[in-house]
Design a protein around this motif. Structure first.
Motif, PDB file in Angstrom:
ATOM      1  N   GLU A  24       0.803 -30.371 -54.321  1.00 45.87           N
ATOM      2  CA  GLU A  24       1.823 -31.267 -54.849  1.00 45.87           C
ATOM      3  C   GLU A  24       1.754 -31.401 -56.363  1.00 45.87           C
ATOM      4  OE1 GLU A  24       1.556 -34.925 -52.781  1.00 45.87           O
ATOM      5  OE2 GLU A  24       2.256 -34.113 -50.877  1.00 45.87           O
ATOM      6  N   ASN A  25       0.697 -30.897 -56.994  1.00 42.62           N
ATOM      7  CA  ASN A  25       0.580 -30.969 -58.431  1.00 42.62           C
ATOM      8  C   ASN A  25       1.270 -29.813 -59.142  1.00 42.62           C
ATOM      9  OD1 ASN A  25      -0.961 -33.347 -58.410  1.00 42.62           O
ATOM     10  ND2 ASN A  25      -2.812 -32.195 -57.948  1.00 42.62           N
ATOM     11  N   TRP A  26       1.863 -28.907 -58.379  1.00 43.23           N
ATOM     12  CA  TRP A  26       2.625 -27.813 -58.966  1.00 43.23           C
ATOM     13  C   TRP A  26       4.083 -28.226 -59.109  1.00 43.23           C
ATOM     14  CZ3 TRP A  26       0.900 -23.123 -60.752  1.00 43.23           C
ATOM     15  CH2 TRP A  26      -0.427 -22.800 -60.464  1.00 43.23           C
ATOM     16  N   ASN A  27       4.689 -27.912 -60.277  1.00 45.27           N
ATOM     17  CA  ASN A  27       6.100 -28.173 -60.507  1.00 45.27           C
ATOM     18  C   ASN A  27       6.871 -26.863 -60.505  1.00 45.27           C
ATOM     19  OD1 ASN A  27       5.850 -30.998 -60.920  1.00 45.27           O
ATOM     20  ND2 ASN A  27       5.097 -30.616 -62.991  1.00 45.27           N
ATOM     21  N   ILE A  28       7.982 -26.834 -59.804  1.00 47.33           N
ATOM     22  CA  ILE A  28       8.838 -25.651 -59.807  1.00 47.33           C
ATOM     23  C   ILE A  28       9.656 -25.649 -61.090  1.00 47.33           C
ATOM     24  CG2 ILE A  28      10.740 -24.484 -58.658  1.00 47.33           C
ATOM     25  CD1 ILE A  28       9.765 -25.678 -56.050  1.00 47.33           C
ATOM     26  N   LEU A  29       9.528 -24.569 -61.871  1.00 46.77           N
ATOM     27  CA  LEU A  29      10.240 -24.481 -63.136  1.00 46.77           C
ATOM     28  C   LEU A  29      11.513 -23.660 -63.014  1.00 46.77           C
ATOM     29  CD1 LEU A  29       7.291 -23.937 -65.640  1.00 46.77           C
ATOM     30  CD2 LEU A  29       8.392 -26.055 -64.973  1.00 46.77           C
ATOM     31  N   THR A  30      11.461 -22.579 -62.274  1.00 48.63           N
ATOM     32  CA  THR A  30      12.643 -21.748 -62.068  1.00 48.63           C
ATOM     33  C   THR A  30      12.896 -21.629 -60.579  1.00 48.63           C
ATOM     34  OG1 THR A  30      11.387 -19.697 -61.992  1.00 48.63           O
ATOM     35  CG2 THR A  30      12.150 -20.433 -64.146  1.00 48.63           C
ATOM     36  N   LEU A  31      14.170 -21.524 -60.227  1.00 49.65           N
ATOM     37  CA  LEU A  31      14.543 -21.541 -58.817  1.00 49.65           C
ATOM     38  C   LEU A  31      15.635 -20.517 -58.566  1.00 49.65           C
ATOM     39  CD1 LEU A  31      14.077 -23.149 -56.135  1.00 49.65           C
ATOM     40  CD2 LEU A  31      16.058 -24.496 -56.765  1.00 49.65           C
ATOM     41  N   GLN A  32      15.360 -19.561 -57.707  1.00 45.48           N
ATOM     42  CA  GLN A  32      16.365 -18.557 -57.359  1.00 45.48           C
ATOM     43  C   GLN A  32      17.168 -19.065 -56.161  1.00 45.48           C
ATOM     44  OE1 GLN A  32      17.016 -15.925 -59.168  1.00 45.48           O
ATOM     45  NE2 GLN A  32      15.363 -16.336 -60.590  1.00 45.48           N
ATOM     46  N   LYS A  69      13.000 -30.961 -54.722  1.00 45.28           N
ATOM     47  CA  LYS A  69      13.131 -30.696 -53.283  1.00 45.28           C
ATOM     48  C   LYS A  69      13.879 -31.847 -52.634  1.00 45.28           C
ATOM     49  CE  LYS A  69      11.903 -28.041 -49.710  1.00 45.28           C
ATOM     50  NZ  LYS A  69      12.952 -28.455 -48.795  1.00 45.28           N
ATOM     51  N   THR A  70      15.002 -31.539 -51.987  1.00 48.11           N
ATOM     52  CA  THR A  70      15.797 -32.571 -51.340  1.00 48.11           C
ATOM     53  C   THR A  70      15.312 -32.788 -49.906  1.00 48.11           C
ATOM     54  OG1 THR A  70      17.425 -30.920 -50.676  1.00 48.11           O
ATOM     55  CG2 THR A  70      17.822 -32.055 -52.750  1.00 48.11           C
ATOM     56  N   ILE A 353       8.714 -19.991 -74.722  1.00 53.00           N
ATOM     57  CA  ILE A 353       7.885 -20.601 -75.762  1.00 53.00           C
ATOM     58  C   ILE A 353       7.627 -22.081 -75.467  1.00 53.00           C
ATOM     59  CG2 ILE A 353       8.572 -18.978 -77.561  1.00 53.00           C
ATOM     60  CD1 ILE A 353      10.540 -21.089 -78.581  1.00 53.00           C
ATOM     61  N   ASN A 354       8.028 -22.546 -74.261  1.00 54.03           N
ATOM     62  CA  ASN A 354       7.845 -23.958 -73.911  1.00 54.03           C
ATOM     63  C   ASN A 354       7.327 -24.109 -72.475  1.00 54.03           C
ATOM     64  OD1 ASN A 354      10.139 -23.262 -72.530  1.00 54.03           O
ATOM     65  ND2 ASN A 354      11.445 -24.826 -73.436  1.00 54.03           N
ATOM     66  N   ARG A 355       6.238 -23.371 -72.186  1.00 52.82           N
ATOM     67  CA  ARG A 355       5.523 -23.509 -70.913  1.00 52.82           C
ATOM     68  C   ARG A 355       6.320 -23.045 -69.705  1.00 52.82           C
ATOM     69  NH1 ARG A 355       1.317 -28.248 -70.791  1.00 52.82           N
ATOM     70  NH2 ARG A 355       0.811 -28.461 -72.995  1.00 52.82           N
ATOM     71  N   GLY A 356       7.377 -22.315 -69.904  1.00 54.52           N
ATOM     72  CA  GLY A 356       8.140 -21.811 -68.776  1.00 54.52           C
ATOM     73  C   GLY A 356       9.334 -22.648 -68.389  1.00 54.52           C
ATOM     74  N   TYR A 357       9.682 -23.657 -69.178  1.00 50.10           N
ATOM     75  CA  TYR A 357      10.855 -24.461 -68.846  1.00 50.10           C
ATOM     76  C   TYR A 357      12.146 -23.702 -69.120  1.00 50.10           C
ATOM     77  CZ  TYR A 357       7.854 -28.514 -68.215  1.00 50.10           C
ATOM     78  OH  TYR A 357       6.900 -29.372 -67.760  1.00 50.10           O
ATOM     79  N   ASN A 358      12.137 -22.851 -70.156  1.00 52.14           N
ATOM     80  CA  ASN A 358      13.292 -22.008 -70.454  1.00 52.14           C
ATOM     81  C   ASN A 358      12.816 -20.603 -70.766  1.00 52.14           C
ATOM     82  OD1 ASN A 358      14.131 -24.916 -71.877  1.00 52.14           O
ATOM     83  ND2 ASN A 358      15.713 -24.009 -70.612  1.00 52.14           N
ATOM     84  N   TRP A 359      13.657 -19.625 -70.425  1.00 50.06           N
ATOM     85  CA  TRP A 359      13.311 -18.218 -70.601  1.00 50.06           C
ATOM     86  C   TRP A 359      14.450 -17.492 -71.298  1.00 50.06           C
ATOM     87  CZ3 TRP A 359       8.551 -16.340 -68.937  1.00 50.06           C
ATOM     88  CH2 TRP A 359       7.804 -17.206 -68.131  1.00 50.06           C
ATOM     89  N   THR A 360      14.086 -16.537 -72.162  1.00 50.81           N
ATOM     90  CA  THR A 360      15.058 -15.707 -72.860  1.00 50.81           C
ATOM     91  C   THR A 360      14.775 -14.244 -72.554  1.00 50.81           C
ATOM     92  OG1 THR A 360      15.203 -17.311 -74.658  1.00 50.81           O
ATOM     93  CG2 THR A 360      16.035 -15.093 -75.095  1.00 50.81           C
ATOM     94  N   VAL A 361      15.792 -13.487 -72.200  1.00 49.84           N
ATOM     95  CA  VAL A 361      15.602 -12.076 -71.910  1.00 49.84           C
ATOM     96  C   VAL A 361      15.339 -11.322 -73.206  1.00 49.84           C
ATOM     97  CG1 VAL A 361      18.087 -11.585 -71.983  1.00 49.84           C
ATOM     98  CG2 VAL A 361      16.536 -10.057 -70.731  1.00 49.84           C
ATOM     99  N   ILE A 362      14.287 -10.501 -73.221  1.00 53.69           N
ATOM    100  CA  ILE A 362      13.970  -9.705 -74.407  1.00 53.69           C
ATOM    101  C   ILE A 362      14.065  -8.213 -74.121  1.00 53.69           C
ATOM    102  CG2 ILE A 362      12.530 -11.466 -75.486  1.00 53.69           C
ATOM    103  CD1 ILE A 362      10.071  -9.979 -74.479  1.00 53.69           C
TER     104      ILE A 362
END
Length: 490
Positions: A24-32, A69-70, A353-362
């Motif tokens: 429960e201490n894991w946070n989902i940052l990206t969701l497909q 999670k709903t 550059i912010n712990r995985g909250y946002n991602w940029t394609v390189i």
């Protein structure tokens, strides 16, 4: 002691693919997940529903939470599955006779059984907290049910309507419209005690939308919009040539937007008589926007396939990707500190550059299986039969090509690195990827992962329950046969 270490490594290899941690201490940052519906309970409180996960905003959509999670599967399929009544109340259909209800602004949803067996409801609409309707199908014919006590009791008020419903809306307590899958408009002026049919333009109709008792639109499956300014008594069919349309939204009687496949957004400023393109970023009909919403003439959002949330702050002239999540299947992660990292996926290489909250394609590619960065500037990746190298943080990449697909790349230090792949291929570099030498593996199957504890001792996870081990930096590799025959991936 050596045998014990080997046992521990093999044990880890065997169970890596079979077990995963649920903490429960894991946070989902990206969701497909597909994003189905965006709903504003108030000007500040909003939800985006993605089935069993949701995103929440408490600041009018300026920022969105991590995936939540709903407690129920919300908004499965289409935006019409959800209807928000006010700041606290809302309903959702489930394509069956069960409905979901929230009384706390979308934080939780409770199950409501209509007790109408064999009904499959696809649209829901309430005119106040007490009075509402659901529309769906019963024995391949359209059916509408009504409640007058906030969903405690439901009764069928109309059935045996031609075909099934694509969309449904009540304008007020008496007047409503339903759109069937057979190009027919069904409307009532007496709470569905009686109803009438109007024929459409010859193509299936996807959506009905009224913003008041007079102004409404019908969205055709392909290339047309129907417009009414007299409450549906008369409709003007406009051939708009918008492609395969998916949804529409009107802010007022003149300004509206339509989404279509290939992730296109169109805008009209004259009630839908004319349309101009604002966004076109998709490649095929599977790339689409499911829902679009504008809170005012400037700020709006569009929900795209592959968890894409687009936002505009200038009426749709420009759009930004809010979540900027990695697309495709994520294959590997590499972080050089708690903030800066990279991931490889089936769609390319992404950086955060912010712990995985946002991602940029390189780097965009059809498949990138592994990534390994030495520092913020120098990094390596493997993609199919290629090894990629960057010296400027991913702005530019040099490429080496080999005869087999590569699955993993790892560096022990700034100079020494290894890569492995199909057909037993093992590669080693002594000069930071300028040159690569083939090592003899004596194995013809797939090599899926390589890991070194130092410059001498390394391990490779292979197919068919095999593990390759070296103690001299890869000059020689010994094949270890484990008791199982499963393919090892890590």
């Amino acid at each position: 002691m050596k045998n014990l270490k080997l046992f521990v490594i093999l044990f880890s290899l065997i169970f890596t693919d079979l077990c995963y941690s649920q903490n429960e201490n894991w946070n989902i940052l990206t969701l497909q997940r597909e994003l189905y519906s965006i709903n504003f309970f108030t000007q500040e409180k909003a939800w985006i529903y993605a089935g069993d996960y949701s995103y929440k905003s408490n600041d009018g959509g300026l920022t969105w939470s991590n995936p939540i999670k709903t407690n129920n599967n919300i908004g499965i399929g289409y935006p019409d599955y959800i209807h928000i009544i006010d700041s606290m109340s809302g309903w959702s259909t489930q394509n069956n006779n069960i409905l979901l209800k929230t009384t706390n602004g979308g934080n939780n949803w409770i199950t409501v059984n209509t007790n109408l067996l064999n009904c499959k409801f696809r649209s829901v609409h309430f005119t106040n907290r007490q009075t509402g309707w659901v529309a769906g199908v019963l024995q391949n014919l359209g059916v509408i049910a009504k409640t007058t006590n906030s969903g405690v009791n439901w009764s069928i008020v109309a059935n045996n309507i031609r075909s099934t419903f694509n969309s449904f809306q009540m304008i007020n307590d008496r007047k409503g419209f339903s759109i069937t899958s057979s190009d027919t408009i069904v409307f009532t002026n007496d709470q569905w005690l009686t109803w009438e049919y109007k024929k459409g333009s010859g193509q299936p109709i996807n959506r009905v939308l009224f913003i008041d008792t007079l102004n409404g639109w019908l969205l055709g499956n392909s290339d047309y919009i129907s417009i009414t300014t007299d409450g549906g008594e008369n409709w003007i069919i406009n051939a708009a040539y918008l492609g395969n349309t998916t949804n529409l939204f009107f802010l007022n009687s003149l300004t509206g937007w339509v989404t279509s496949t290939k992730k296109r957004i169109w805008k009209s400023t004259n009630a839908g008589s004319n349309w101009f393109s604002q966004l076109f970023i998709g490649n095929n009909d599977n790339d689409l926007f499911r829902d679009i919403y504008f809170k005012n003439e400037y700020t709006g959002w569009a929900l795209g396939s592959f968890s894409q949330l687009m936002k505009s702050t200038n009426g749709g002239s420009n759009w930004d990707d809010v979540f900027k999540n990695p697309a495709g299947s994520i294959e590997s992660l590499d972080f050089i500190n708690e903030n800066i990292g990279w991931c490889s996926s089936s769609n390319g290489i992404y950086k955060t550059i912010n712990r995985g909250y946002n991602w940029t394609v390189i780097y965009s590619a059809s498949s990138v299986s592994s990534v390994d960065f030495l520092n913020s500037q120098t990094g390596f990746a493997c993609s199919q039969q290629k090894i990629l190298k960057t010296m400027n943080g991913g702005l530019n990449w040099s490429i080496n090509t080999f005869g087999s697909n590569l699955s993993k790349i790892t560096f022990i230090n700034n100079n020494v690195g290894f890569s492995c792949g199909s057909n037993g291929l093992i590669l080693k570099t002594f000069n930071s990827g300028i040159n690569w030498q083939t090592q003899l593996s004596n194995f013809s199957g797939n090599l899926n992962d390589v890991y070194f504890t130092d410059t001498s001792n390394g391990f490779i996870a292979a197919d068919n329950g095999k593990v390759l081990i070296t103690s001299n930096g890869g000059v020689n590799w010994n094949i270890i046969t484990t008791p199982g025959t499963q393919d090892f991936h890590s």
